[in-house]
Scaffold this active site. Structure first.
Site, short mmCIF file in Angstrom:
data_model
loop_
_atom_site.label_atom_id
_atom_site.label_comp_id
_atom_site.label_asym_id
_atom_site.label_seq_id
_atom_site.Cartn_x
_atom_site.Cartn_y
_atom_site.Cartn_z
N GLY A 1 0.84 -1.19 0.00
CA GLY A 1 0.00 0.00 0.00
C GLY A 1 0.88 1.24 0.00
O GLY A 1 1.47 1.58 -1.00
N PHE A 2 0.95 1.89 1.15
CA PHE A 2 1.78 3.08 1.34
C PHE A 2 1.48 4.15 0.29
O PHE A 2 2.39 4.69 -0.34
CB PHE A 2 3.27 2.73 1.32
CG PHE A 2 3.66 1.70 2.32
CD1 PHE A 2 3.79 2.02 3.67
CD2 PHE A 2 3.89 0.39 1.93
CE1 PHE A 2 4.14 1.06 4.59
CE2 PHE A 2 4.24 -0.58 2.85
CZ PHE A 2 4.37 -0.25 4.18
N HIS A 3 0.19 4.46 0.13
CA HIS A 3 -0.19 5.52 -0.80
C HIS A 3 -1.62 5.99 -0.52
O HIS A 3 -2.36 5.35 0.22
CB HIS A 3 -0.06 5.07 -2.26
CG HIS A 3 -1.01 4.00 -2.67
ND1 HIS A 3 -0.72 2.66 -2.54
CD2 HIS A 3 -2.25 4.07 -3.21
CE1 HIS A 3 -1.75 1.95 -2.99
NE2 HIS A 3 -2.69 2.78 -3.39
N ALA A 4 -1.95 7.11 -1.15
CA ALA A 4 -3.31 7.64 -1.15
C ALA A 4 -3.67 7.93 -2.60
O ALA A 4 -2.80 7.98 -3.47
CB ALA A 4 -3.39 8.92 -0.33
#
Length: 135
Positions: free
Chosen positions: A50-53
């Site tokens: 993930g580590f995102h928007a």
């Protein structure tokens, strides 16, 4: 701009009998948008992703098998949700940071309301915070 209280756990129709399990994901019924993209991630071993928007894309995460902890962040508050049931999905609206902790052999399905667009991603946490302050 969304905040952490905007994430939702959605229950999908589950039909379970002695020889099979059926879960239904229908757009504009329990899935609150028209699905433009569906993809899956299989974690062969325990891992973090993930580590995102997203600036505009909403995502609906469903664990088909295994266990995944999802950490959502609006820049001020965080919330962790454990997904381990294919009849439950986590709706993450745009502008929220998300990270996933997968157990080994977990399969995660992701339904999105937008097609893939690399420019929609905020992959750096400081960039995400600056984006939220601008809007």
């Amino acid at each position: 701009m969304h905040n952490i209280s905007d994430i939702q756990l959605i229950n999908f129709p589950l039909f379970n009998n002695e020889d099979s399990l059926l879960v239904v994901y229908e757009g504009h019924k329990k899935v609150p948008f028209f699905m433009n993209r569906v993809f899956m991630v299989k974690a062969h071993e325990k891992t973090r992703r993930g580590f995102h928007a997203h600036k505009e894309c909403a995502q609906l995460l469903v664990v088909l098998s295994g266990l995944c902890r999802v950490i959502c962040d609006d820049g001020s508050n965080k919330k962790e949700v454990t997904l381990d049931d294919p009849s439950k999905g986590l709706l993450i609206p745009p502008t929220l940071w998300a990270e996933q902790d997968y157990e080994a052999n977990t399969i995660l399905m992701v339904l999105t309301d937008k097609p893939y667009d690399a420019s929609d991603y905020l992959r750096d946490y400081d960039e995400f915070l600056a984006f939220r302050k601008k809007i």
